[in-house]
Design a protein around this motif. Sequence first.
Motif, short mmCIF file in Angstrom:
data_model
loop_
_atom_site.label_atom_id
_atom_site.label_comp_id
_atom_site.label_asym_id
_atom_site.label_seq_id
_atom_site.Cartn_x
_atom_site.Cartn_y
_atom_site.Cartn_z
N TYR A 35 0.85 -1.03 -0.22
CA TYR A 35 0.19 0.13 -0.13
C TYR A 35 0.95 1.29 -0.14
O TYR A 35 0.50 2.05 -0.66
CB TYR A 35 -1.11 -0.01 1.22
N ASN A 36 1.93 1.23 1.15
CA ASN A 36 2.45 2.42 0.96
C ASN A 36 3.87 2.56 -0.30
O ASN A 36 3.85 3.92 -0.65
CB ASN A 36 3.49 2.34 2.24
N CYS A 38 2.78 1.89 -3.21
CA CYS A 38 2.00 2.29 -4.40
C CYS A 38 1.78 3.83 -4.08
O CYS A 38 1.66 4.58 -5.27
CB CYS A 38 0.46 1.40 -4.30
N LYS A 39 1.48 3.98 -2.86
CA LYS A 39 1.33 5.65 -2.39
C LYS A 39 2.45 6.47 -3.12
O LYS A 39 2.52 7.42 -3.62
CB LYS A 39 0.93 5.75 -1.12
N THR A 40 3.76 5.91 -2.31
CA THR A 40 4.88 6.34 -2.86
C THR A 40 5.06 6.70 -4.37
O THR A 40 5.53 7.59 -4.76
CB THR A 40 6.04 6.04 -2.47
N ARG A 43 2.79 9.27 -5.82
CA ARG A 43 3.14 10.46 -5.44
C ARG A 43 4.35 11.02 -6.36
O ARG A 43 4.34 12.25 -6.72
CB ARG A 43 3.49 10.61 -3.95
#
Length: 166
Positions: A35-36, A38-40, A43
């Motif tokens: 999850y993190n 993908c978020k990174t 971004r």
Amino acid sequence: MLISTSGRAIDIFTDSRITRMEDNVISSLSNADYYNACKTFIRDVKNYANAGVPSGQYRVETEITYANKVSRRMKSLPIYITALVISLGATLILSLSSKGKVTINSGTYEETGSFVLSETRDDYIRESTTRTRINDSSSSGGSGKSSTHIGSSGRTHGGSSSGRKF
């Protein structure tokens, strides 16, 4: 992990930007924190897309273009077709002319029970080692370089030249 770009994205996502994007998500991927990761990644894509093409950006072709390969193949296509037709014709003629005349089986070249394997061994003959230096991607140069290659579709692509493990 492999990142591929095409079109205007080749110019926006330079080699150094892609390396930084990979560096930013590798630790999250290694820790199974998808999850993190993908978020990174999203971004970073958004930030670089908004920043646009960096000053001094240039492209470096890393392979022979696909169009040149196709052009060379197309010139020799009639030769390949002619060879295929001749070989198929010869095979058909030989197959039909020898139909039912020759029977080859396990007894054609030896008498029944004449071959007995009594000893086996493996002999080590030689060893060959090839070494290739792999350059560190962080030392690949300035922020403006975008390495490109031509894909099987004939389109130009940029991005990671080799995948990174996590």
